[in-house]
Write an enzyme that holds these catalytic residues in place. Structure first.
Site, PDB file in Angstrom:
ATOM      1  N   SER A  15       0.972  -1.265  -0.132  1.00  0.00           N
ATOM      2  CA  SER A  15      -0.050   0.202   0.032  1.00  0.00           C
ATOM      3  C   SER A  15       0.859   1.418   0.024  1.00  0.00           C
ATOM      4  O   SER A  15       0.278   2.353  -0.312  1.00  0.00           O
ATOM      5  CB  SER A  15      -0.807   0.102   1.332  1.00  0.00           C
ATOM      6  OG  SER A  15      -0.332   0.043   2.348  1.00  0.00           O
ATOM      7  N   SER A  16       1.935   1.142   0.337  1.00  0.00           N
ATOM      8  CA  SER A  16       3.005   2.427   0.508  1.00  0.00           C
ATOM      9  C   SER A  16       4.275   2.093   0.369  1.00  0.00           C
ATOM     10  O   SER A  16       4.826   0.672   0.324  1.00  0.00           O
ATOM     11  CB  SER A  16       2.831   2.853   1.697  1.00  0.00           C
ATOM     12  OG  SER A  16       3.268   2.568   2.612  1.00  0.00           O
ATOM     13  N   ASP A  54      -3.465  -9.463   6.115  1.00  0.00           N
ATOM     14  CA  ASP A  54      -2.882  -9.227   7.492  1.00  0.00           C
ATOM     15  C   ASP A  54      -1.894 -10.252   8.004  1.00  0.00           C
ATOM     16  O   ASP A  54      -2.434 -11.349   7.955  1.00  0.00           O
ATOM     17  CB  ASP A  54      -3.910  -9.147   8.690  1.00  0.00           C
ATOM     18  CG  ASP A  54      -3.363  -8.550   9.960  1.00  0.00           C
ATOM     19  OD1 ASP A  54      -2.063  -8.799   9.966  1.00  0.00           O
ATOM     20  OD2 ASP A  54      -4.224  -7.912  10.867  1.00  0.00           O
ATOM     21  N   SER A 132      15.155  -6.977   4.139  1.00  0.00           N
ATOM     22  CA  SER A 132      15.716  -6.983   5.363  1.00  0.00           C
ATOM     23  C   SER A 132      15.952  -5.601   5.736  1.00  0.00           C
ATOM     24  O   SER A 132      15.069  -4.540   5.603  1.00  0.00           O
ATOM     25  CB  SER A 132      16.694  -8.012   5.503  1.00  0.00           C
ATOM     26  OG  SER A 132      17.430  -7.865   6.801  1.00  0.00           O
ATOM     27  N   TYR A 146      13.301  -3.786  16.592  1.00  0.00           N
ATOM     28  CA  TYR A 146      13.640  -3.830  14.887  1.00  0.00           C
ATOM     29  C   TYR A 146      14.752  -4.481  14.579  1.00  0.00           C
ATOM     30  O   TYR A 146      14.540  -5.072  13.544  1.00  0.00           O
ATOM     31  CB  TYR A 146      13.412  -2.283  14.669  1.00  0.00           C
ATOM     32  CG  TYR A 146      13.308  -2.112  12.976  1.00  0.00           C
ATOM     33  CD1 TYR A 146      12.243  -2.375  12.477  1.00  0.00           C
ATOM     34  CD2 TYR A 146      14.493  -1.638  12.372  1.00  0.00           C
ATOM     35  CE1 TYR A 146      12.222  -2.336  11.005  1.00  0.00           C
ATOM     36  CE2 TYR A 146      14.421  -1.679  10.668  1.00  0.00           C
ATOM     37  CZ  TYR A 146      13.285  -1.685  10.436  1.00  0.00           C
ATOM     38  OH  TYR A 146      13.388  -1.879   9.037  1.00  0.00           O
ATOM     39  N   SER A 147      15.782  -4.159  15.164  1.00  0.00           N
ATOM     40  CA  SER A 147      17.237  -4.784  14.738  1.00  0.00           C
ATOM     41  C   SER A 147      16.929  -6.439  14.865  1.00  0.00           C
ATOM     42  O   SER A 147      17.454  -6.888  14.053  1.00  0.00           O
ATOM     43  CB  SER A 147      18.246  -4.144  15.401  1.00  0.00           C
ATOM     44  OG  SER A 147      18.821  -3.184  14.643  1.00  0.00           O
ATOM     45  N   ALA A 148      16.315  -6.715  15.981  1.00  0.00           N
ATOM     46  CA  ALA A 148      16.255  -8.116  16.387  1.00  0.00           C
ATOM     47  C   ALA A 148      15.438  -8.850  15.337  1.00  0.00           C
ATOM     48  O   ALA A 148      15.898  -9.860  14.917  1.00  0.00           O
ATOM     49  CB  ALA A 148      15.610  -8.251  17.662  1.00  0.00           C
ATOM     50  N   SER A 149      14.096  -7.986  14.956  1.00  0.00           N
ATOM     51  CA  SER A 149      13.445  -8.838  13.997  1.00  0.00           C
ATOM     52  C   SER A 149      14.037  -8.889  12.665  1.00  0.00           C
ATOM     53  O   SER A 149      13.996 -10.021  11.821  1.00  0.00           O
ATOM     54  CB  SER A 149      12.323  -8.030  13.747  1.00  0.00           C
ATOM     55  OG  SER A 149      12.386  -6.577  12.943  1.00  0.00           O
ATOM     56  N   LYS A 150      15.070  -7.954  12.294  1.00  0.00           N
ATOM     57  CA  LYS A 150      15.727  -8.099  10.826  1.00  0.00           C
ATOM     58  C   LYS A 150      16.981  -9.054  11.062  1.00  0.00           C
ATOM     59  O   LYS A 150      17.116  -9.769  10.004  1.00  0.00           O
ATOM     60  CB  LYS A 150      16.211  -6.655  10.225  1.00  0.00           C
ATOM     61  CG  LYS A 150      14.840  -5.787  10.265  1.00  0.00           C
ATOM     62  CD  LYS A 150      13.958  -6.355   8.986  1.00  0.00           C
ATOM     63  CE  LYS A 150      12.943  -5.350   8.741  1.00  0.00           C
ATOM     64  NZ  LYS A 150      11.815  -5.740   7.505  1.00  0.00           N
ATOM     65  N   THR A 181      10.014   6.489   3.177  1.00  0.00           N
ATOM     66  CA  THR A 181       8.881   5.993   3.079  1.00  0.00           C
ATOM     67  C   THR A 181       7.899   6.456   4.187  1.00  0.00           C
ATOM     68  O   THR A 181       8.364   7.214   4.980  1.00  0.00           O
ATOM     69  CB  THR A 181       9.046   4.561   3.071  1.00  0.00           C
ATOM     70  OG1 THR A 181       9.196   4.072   4.463  1.00  0.00           O
ATOM     71  CG2 THR A 181       9.812   3.826   2.039  1.00  0.00           C
TER      72      THR A 181
HETATM   73  N1  LIG Z   1      12.048   2.864   5.062  1.00  0.00           N
HETATM   74  C1  LIG Z   1      13.341   2.419   5.612  1.00  0.00           C
HETATM   75  O1  LIG Z   1      14.104   3.256   5.655  1.00  0.00           O
HETATM   76  C2  LIG Z   1      13.439   0.857   5.348  1.00  0.00           C
HETATM   77  C3  LIG Z   1      14.865   0.423   5.663  1.00  0.00           C
HETATM   78  C4  LIG Z   1      14.958  -0.786   5.817  1.00  0.00           C
HETATM   79  C5  LIG Z   1      14.130  -1.762   5.675  1.00  0.00           C
HETATM   80  N2  LIG Z   1      12.931  -1.175   5.196  1.00  0.00           N
HETATM   81  C6  LIG Z   1      11.682  -2.226   5.389  1.00  0.00           C
HETATM   82  O2  LIG Z   1      10.855  -2.291   4.434  1.00  0.00           O
HETATM   83  C7  LIG Z   1       9.611  -2.917   4.649  1.00  0.00           C
HETATM   84  C8  LIG Z   1       8.631  -1.897   3.959  1.00  0.00           C
HETATM   85  O3  LIG Z   1       8.532  -0.542   4.677  1.00  0.00           O
HETATM   86  P1  LIG Z   1       8.680   0.744   4.139  1.00  0.00           P
HETATM   87  O4  LIG Z   1       9.581   1.483   4.511  1.00  0.00           O
HETATM   88  O5  LIG Z   1       7.992   0.618   2.756  1.00  0.00           O
HETATM   89  O6  LIG Z   1       7.305   1.230   5.106  1.00  0.00           O
HETATM   90  P2  LIG Z   1       5.700   1.829   4.888  1.00  0.00           P
HETATM   91  O7  LIG Z   1       5.655   2.925   3.676  1.00  0.00           O
HETATM   92  O8  LIG Z   1       4.936   2.103   6.181  1.00  0.00           O
HETATM   93  O9  LIG Z   1       4.951   0.563   4.388  1.00  0.00           O
HETATM   94  C9  LIG Z   1       4.658  -0.463   5.064  1.00  0.00           C
HETATM   95  C10 LIG Z   1       3.872  -1.732   4.557  1.00  0.00           C
HETATM   96  O10 LIG Z   1       3.785  -2.805   5.278  1.00  0.00           O
HETATM   97  C11 LIG Z   1       2.421  -3.096   5.530  1.00  0.00           C
HETATM   98  N3  LIG Z   1       2.040  -3.796   6.686  1.00  0.00           N
HETATM   99  C12 LIG Z   1       2.437  -3.263   8.029  1.00  0.00           C
HETATM  100  N4  LIG Z   1       2.042  -4.161   8.795  1.00  0.00           N
HETATM  101  C13 LIG Z   1       1.296  -5.083   8.177  1.00  0.00           C
HETATM  102  C14 LIG Z   1       0.617  -6.228   8.587  1.00  0.00           C
HETATM  103  N5  LIG Z   1       0.236  -6.609   9.767  1.00  0.00           N
HETATM  104  N6  LIG Z   1       0.153  -7.305   7.412  1.00  0.00           N
HETATM  105  C15 LIG Z   1       0.345  -6.778   6.282  1.00  0.00           C
HETATM  106  N7  LIG Z   1       0.965  -5.656   5.984  1.00  0.00           N
HETATM  107  C16 LIG Z   1       1.360  -4.923   7.015  1.00  0.00           C
HETATM  108  C17 LIG Z   1       1.563  -1.809   5.169  1.00  0.00           C
HETATM  109  O11 LIG Z   1       0.372  -2.175   4.626  1.00  0.00           O
HETATM  110  P3  LIG Z   1      -1.201  -1.814   5.261  1.00  0.00           P
HETATM  111  O12 LIG Z   1      -0.830  -0.868   6.469  1.00  0.00           O
HETATM  112  O13 LIG Z   1      -1.749  -1.070   3.990  1.00  0.00           O
HETATM  113  O14 LIG Z   1      -1.612  -3.028   5.612  1.00  0.00           O
HETATM  114  C18 LIG Z   1       2.550  -0.915   4.338  1.00  0.00           C
HETATM  115  O15 LIG Z   1       2.276  -1.431   2.920  1.00  0.00           O
HETATM  116  C19 LIG Z   1       9.632  -3.070   5.888  1.00  0.00           C
HETATM  117  O16 LIG Z   1       9.825  -4.285   6.115  1.00  0.00           O
HETATM  118  C20 LIG Z   1      10.921  -2.156   6.459  1.00  0.00           C
HETATM  119  O17 LIG Z   1      11.335  -2.772   7.923  1.00  0.00           O
HETATM  120  C21 LIG Z   1      12.572  -0.008   5.399  1.00  0.00           C
END
Ligand SMILES: NC(=O)c1ccc[n+]([C@@H]2O[C@H](COP(=O)([O-])OP(=O)(O)OC[C@H]3O[C@@H](n4cnc5c(N)ncnc54)[C@H](OP(=O)(O)O)[C@@H]3O)[C@@H](O)[C@H]2O)c1
Length: 275
Positions: A15-16, A54, A132, A146-150, A181
Site C-alpha cells: 500500500s505504500s 494481514d 531485511s 526492529y534490529s532483532a526482527s531483521k 517512506t
Molecule cells: N524505510 C526504510 O528506511 C527501510 C529501511 C530498511 C528496511 N525497510 C523495510 O521495508 C519494508 C517496507 O517498509 P516501508 O519503508 O515501505 O514502510 P511503509 O511505507 O510504512 O510500508 C509498510 C507496508 O507494510 C504493510 N504492513 C504493515 N503491517 C502489516 C501487517 N500486519 N500485515 C500486512 N501488511 C502490513 C503496510 O500495509 P497496510 O498498512 O496497508 O496493511 C505497508 O504497505 C519493511 O519491512 C521495513 O522494515 C525499510
C-alpha cells in the site's frame, strides 16, 4: 521460465513505500503483480491488483495466497516486505510491543512462506525475496527489537535457502539502508518512552537523527530496481544491500574495525557516549 516473460509476483505490504514501488515497477515491466494491504480499498492500484492480507493472521494470509493461486495457477515470486518499526529503549519496550513487532516482521514471513511453499515445491520453482535492512546487520540504539526482527530474518533466510534449494526454490535478502517512506510516520514508539523514562532525552536525540536520516534516504524506487534486477537475473546471492554508499560501507566497517571502535562510532552518530 524466461525472466522477460510475465511472472506472477506477490508483494506483501504494497500500500505504500517499498512494496508499492516494487508493485509499480514490476507491473510496468510486464509482470503480473498482486500486492497486499490490510485495507486494500483505501489504496489505488493501476496495472496491478491489491488483495487483503494481514500477515499476523494465518487465515488472512492463506486466503490471499489461495486467491492468487486460483486466479493465476501459480506464484513465481514472493516479496516479503510488510513490516513496521518500533522505537524506544529496550527497558521501556513492553513484551506486548515486542511480540507485536515480531509477529508482523518475522512471523509474518513464516506465515507467507508456509502458504506459498507447497505450490512452489510442487512446481519445483520459485523465488522468495525478503526485505531485511542494514539494521539487520548492525544493532542500532533505541531500535533493539526492529534490529532483532531483521537479524532474525537474516538467519531465517540463510537457513531457508539451504532447505528449499533442492526443490529448485531460491531465497534472498534485500537490505535497504534509509529509504524515504511512511515507515518514519508509521513508527511505533514504546509507550513508556515518554516522560518518566530514564532514557527520554537520549532517546529523543537519537530519534531525531533516525527520522532525519530516513527523510533524507534514497527513494523506494531504488529498492524496487534491485528487486527487479535480481528477479530477472541469474541465481540469486544471499543478500543485496541498497542505499547510500556510507551506509553500505558501515556494514563492511563492522567486520573490519575492532568491535568497540565500531560501536563507538555508531554511538556517537546517535549522540550517545559512555558514562
Ligand atoms: N524505510 C526504510 O528506511 C527501510 C529501511 C530498511 C528496511 N525497510 C523495510 O521495508 C519494508 C517496507 O517498509 P516501508 O519503508 O515501505 O514502510 P511503509 O511505507 O510504512 O510500508 C509498510 C507496508 O507494510 C504493510 N504492513 C504493515 N503491517 C502489516 C501487517 N500486519 N500485515 C500486512 N501488511 C502490513 C503496510 O500495509 P497496510 O498498512 O496497508 O496493511 C505497508 O504497505 C519493511 O519491512 C521495513 O522494515 C525499510
Amino acid at each position: 521460465m524466461d525472466a522477460s516473460q510475465g511472472r506472477v509476483v506477490l508483494i506483501t505490504g504494497a500500500s505504500s513505500g517499498i512494496g508499492r514501488a516494487c508493485a509499480e515497477l514490476l507491473s510496468a515491466r510486464g509482470h503480473i503483480v498482486y500486492g497486499t494491504s490490510r485495507r486494500p480499498g483505501a489504496v489505488e492500484a493501476r496495472g496491478w491488483r491489491l488483495v487483503e492480507m494481514d500477515v499476523t493472521r494465518d487465515d488472512s494470509v492463506q486466503r490471499a495466497v489461495d486467491e492468487v493461486l486460483t486466479r493465476e495457477g501459480r506464484i513465481d515470486v514472493v516479496v516479503n516486505n510488510a513490516g513496521y518499526a518500533l522505537a524506544g529503549a529496550l527497558e521501556d519496550i513492553s513484551v506486548e510491543e515486542a511480540s507485536g513487532l515480531l509477529d508482523t516482521n518475522l512471523l509474518g514471513v513464516l506465515r507467507v512462506c508456509k502458504a506459498v511453499l507447497p505450490s512452489m515445491r510442487e512446481r519445483r520453482a520459485g523465488l522468495l525475496i525478503h526485505i531485511s535492512s542494514l539494521g539487520g546487520m548492525v544493532g542500532l540504539p533505541f531500535q533493539s527489537f526492529y534490529s532483532a526482527s531483521k537479524f532474525a530474518l537474516e538467519g531465517l533466510t540463510e537457513s531457508l535457502r539451504q532447505e528449499v534449494a533442492p526443490f529448485g526454490i531460491q531465497a534472498t535478502l534485500v537490505q535497504p539502508g534509509d529509504v524515504r517512506t511512511r515507515l518514519t510516520e508509521n513508527r511505533v514508539k514504546a509507550q513508556r518512552s515518554g516522560p518518566g523514562s530514564a532514557y527520554q532525552a537520549p532517546f529523543e536525540t537519537a530519534l531525531r537523527t533516525i527520522e532525519n536520516d530516513e527523510r533524507n534516504g534514497v527513494p523506494a524506487e531504488d529498492v524496487a530496481r534491485t528487486v527487479l534486477e535480481l528477479m530477472e537475473g541469474g541465481p540469486v546471492r544471499v543478500r543485496y544491500a541498497v542505499g547510500k554508499l556510507a551506509q553500505r560501507a558501515a556494514v563492511l566497517a563492522k567486520w573490519v574495525l575492532p568491535s568497540r571502535t565500531f560501536e563507538q562510532i555508531v554511538m556517537s552518530l546517535y549522540g550517545l557516549s559512555r558514562g
